[in-house]
Motif scaffolding. Sequence first.
Motif, PDB file in Angstrom:
ATOM      1  N   THR A 196      30.789 -44.082  17.437  1.00 11.83           N
ATOM      2  CA  THR A 196      32.202 -43.714  17.469  1.00 11.83           C
ATOM      3  C   THR A 196      33.185 -45.044  17.545  1.00 11.83           C
ATOM      4  OG1 THR A 196      31.555 -41.424  18.181  1.00 11.83           O
ATOM      5  CG2 THR A 196      33.998 -42.087  18.400  1.00 11.83           C
ATOM      6  N   VAL A 197      32.704 -45.819  18.347  1.00  5.85           N
ATOM      7  CA  VAL A 197      33.470 -46.919  18.713  1.00  5.85           C
ATOM      8  C   VAL A 197      33.393 -47.807  17.278  1.00  5.85           C
ATOM      9  CG1 VAL A 197      33.758 -49.242  19.982  1.00  5.85           C
ATOM     10  CG2 VAL A 197      33.351 -47.214  21.260  1.00  5.85           C
ATOM     11  N   ALA A 198      32.144 -47.952  16.818  1.00  4.12           N
ATOM     12  CA  ALA A 198      31.932 -48.552  15.664  1.00  4.12           C
ATOM     13  C   ALA A 198      33.062 -48.027  14.576  1.00  4.12           C
ATOM     14  CB  ALA A 198      30.704 -48.622  15.075  1.00  4.12           C
ATOM     15  N   ALA A 199      33.261 -46.783  14.539  1.00  2.00           N
ATOM     16  CA  ALA A 199      33.875 -46.333  13.293  1.00  2.00           C
ATOM     17  C   ALA A 199      35.590 -46.422  13.599  1.00  2.00           C
ATOM     18  CB  ALA A 199      33.701 -44.838  13.396  1.00  2.00           C
ATOM     19  N   LEU A 200      36.070 -46.495  15.241  1.00  2.00           N
ATOM     20  CA  LEU A 200      37.213 -46.735  15.581  1.00  2.00           C
ATOM     21  C   LEU A 200      37.573 -48.263  14.985  1.00  2.00           C
ATOM     22  CD1 LEU A 200      39.792 -46.360  17.230  1.00  2.00           C
ATOM     23  CD2 LEU A 200      38.326 -47.313  18.904  1.00  2.00           C
ATOM     24  N   LEU A 201      36.677 -49.194  14.914  1.00  2.00           N
ATOM     25  CA  LEU A 201      36.888 -50.447  14.557  1.00  2.00           C
ATOM     26  C   LEU A 201      37.113 -50.632  13.206  1.00  2.00           C
ATOM     27  CD1 LEU A 201      34.204 -52.596  16.541  1.00  2.00           C
ATOM     28  CD2 LEU A 201      36.585 -51.822  17.276  1.00  2.00           C
ATOM     29  N   ALA A 218      35.631 -38.482  11.775  1.00  2.00           N
ATOM     30  CA  ALA A 218      34.633 -39.682  10.994  1.00  2.00           C
ATOM     31  C   ALA A 218      33.149 -39.672  11.160  1.00  2.00           C
ATOM     32  CB  ALA A 218      35.385 -41.081  11.520  1.00  2.00           C
ATOM     33  N   VAL A 219      32.476 -39.149  12.442  1.00  2.00           N
ATOM     34  CA  VAL A 219      31.218 -39.461  12.953  1.00  2.00           C
ATOM     35  C   VAL A 219      30.378 -38.166  12.875  1.00  2.00           C
ATOM     36  CG1 VAL A 219      29.690 -40.347  14.470  1.00  2.00           C
ATOM     37  CG2 VAL A 219      31.977 -41.508  14.196  1.00  2.00           C
ATOM     38  N   ARG A 220      30.816 -37.135  13.523  1.00  2.00           N
ATOM     39  CA  ARG A 220      30.287 -36.027  13.752  1.00  2.00           C
ATOM     40  C   ARG A 220      29.649 -35.253  12.600  1.00  2.00           C
ATOM     41  NH1 ARG A 220      31.579 -30.931  17.654  1.00  2.00           N
ATOM     42  NH2 ARG A 220      29.661 -29.872  17.665  1.00  2.00           N
ATOM     43  N   ALA A 239      40.437 -40.988  25.537  1.00  2.00           N
ATOM     44  CA  ALA A 239      39.500 -40.068  25.353  1.00  2.00           C
ATOM     45  C   ALA A 239      39.969 -39.212  24.118  1.00  2.00           C
ATOM     46  CB  ALA A 239      39.101 -39.263  26.753  1.00  2.00           C
ATOM     47  N   GLY A 240      41.331 -38.753  24.216  1.00  2.00           N
ATOM     48  CA  GLY A 240      41.668 -37.802  23.105  1.00  2.00           C
ATOM     49  C   GLY A 240      41.537 -38.518  21.880  1.00  2.00           C
ATOM     50  N   LEU A 241      41.836 -39.862  21.750  1.00  2.00           N
ATOM     51  CA  LEU A 241      41.796 -40.533  20.524  1.00  2.00           C
ATOM     52  C   LEU A 241      40.412 -40.670  20.037  1.00  2.00           C
ATOM     53  CD1 LEU A 241      43.209 -41.986  18.084  1.00  2.00           C
ATOM     54  CD2 LEU A 241      43.032 -43.959  19.559  1.00  2.00           C
ATOM     55  N   LEU A 242      39.465 -41.164  20.950  1.00  2.16           N
ATOM     56  CA  LEU A 242      38.095 -41.148  20.441  1.00  2.16           C
ATOM     57  C   LEU A 242      37.473 -39.922  19.953  1.00  2.16           C
ATOM     58  CD1 LEU A 242      36.990 -43.673  23.348  1.00  2.16           C
ATOM     59  CD2 LEU A 242      37.020 -44.116  20.669  1.00  2.16           C
ATOM     60  N   THR A 243      37.820 -38.825  20.795  1.00  2.00           N
ATOM     61  CA  THR A 243      37.428 -37.356  20.291  1.00  2.00           C
ATOM     62  C   THR A 243      37.747 -37.121  18.779  1.00  2.00           C
ATOM     63  OG1 THR A 243      37.650 -36.761  22.747  1.00  2.00           O
ATOM     64  CG2 THR A 243      37.431 -34.882  20.958  1.00  2.00           C
ATOM     65  N   TRP A 244      39.069 -37.559  18.508  1.00  2.66           N
ATOM     66  CA  TRP A 244      39.348 -37.361  17.086  1.00  2.66           C
ATOM     67  C   TRP A 244      38.302 -38.189  16.141  1.00  2.66           C
ATOM     68  CZ3 TRP A 244      41.140 -40.202  13.254  1.00  2.66           C
ATOM     69  CH2 TRP A 244      41.675 -39.602  12.033  1.00  2.66           C
TER      70      TRP A 244
END
Length: 321
Positions: free
Chosen positions: A24-29, A141-143, A131-136
Amino acid sequence: MSEWLVDADVLARSRFRVSAFAETVAALLVLLGRPAAPGQLSDVAGLRAAFRERLARNPVEAAFARSAVVPFWVADFLCTPPGDDERDFADELGRLRRTPDEVLLADLAVCLGGREPAAVLRRPGLAGSVAGLLTWVWETAVRPDWPRRAHAFEADIVARTRDLSAGGWAAALGGLRPGMRWLGEGRLQINGYAFPPRDLRDATLLFIPTTTRGGWVGWDPPHRFSIVYPCAGLLAAQLVTAPDALARLIGPGRATILAALAAPMSTTQLVAVTGHGLGSVGNHLRVLLEARLVRRRRAGRSVLYYRTELGDELAADDPAS
């Protein structure tokens, strides 16, 4: 260059594992503008547009995004290695939610070169907003594509473990991520930064594949460190598939396993590259053995399965008529 000092005990404790949070962090980047790896996100432009719209509605998340990811650095709290009891995204997100806001602000100050984070970030509840942003990001994008990614990561781990068994740590770690290499004598080069060596001799070291282009390192000193690295491109692209005619002849499950055995594999390896469960793989292998399409042999502690000549002929993409 930056080095980690590891001894035989650290290497013995080291292991590969999958982390949905790291992916998820990889997608955030990528959503924040870093180049996407092939196949990393299905619609980069569309996801980035939706991400920008979300940030425009939430000034806390927008300020976090501007502060947490800067050239050549990612906030430490996004890179913390997963604990043994953190098995899925919710577990790792829960750890982030429990992190005191002061710790997050200190990490953001490092990203900002020592400057104080924006005032909007210094209000109570920062951990919940992050945490809310990472959940989005996870949900959007990932799940939806997580099963494919997880299978690809498991297959990559199988391949890396096989390299480790055959050639030692130099073979397993060589080229794992840009700037990293095994120097020998307990020295692991992590990157090209001029940081003092870190002594990991009482620590556990984790290796985590993601779809990132470059990867990163993380730590929860003094006992837990991690290296996030790019999953091998071929394995990340797709799982093994079988020729249609073979699938119609012997069934899709057995056909996929027979196609995967272009090189000898154990049942564990077949589970990783086919996506089938262990029981299903075992049942299919028993039928293939009885049909004399595969054979098996012992290699050390593993039992490897391989195709017979008849199995090779059936599994060929363009069999002779």
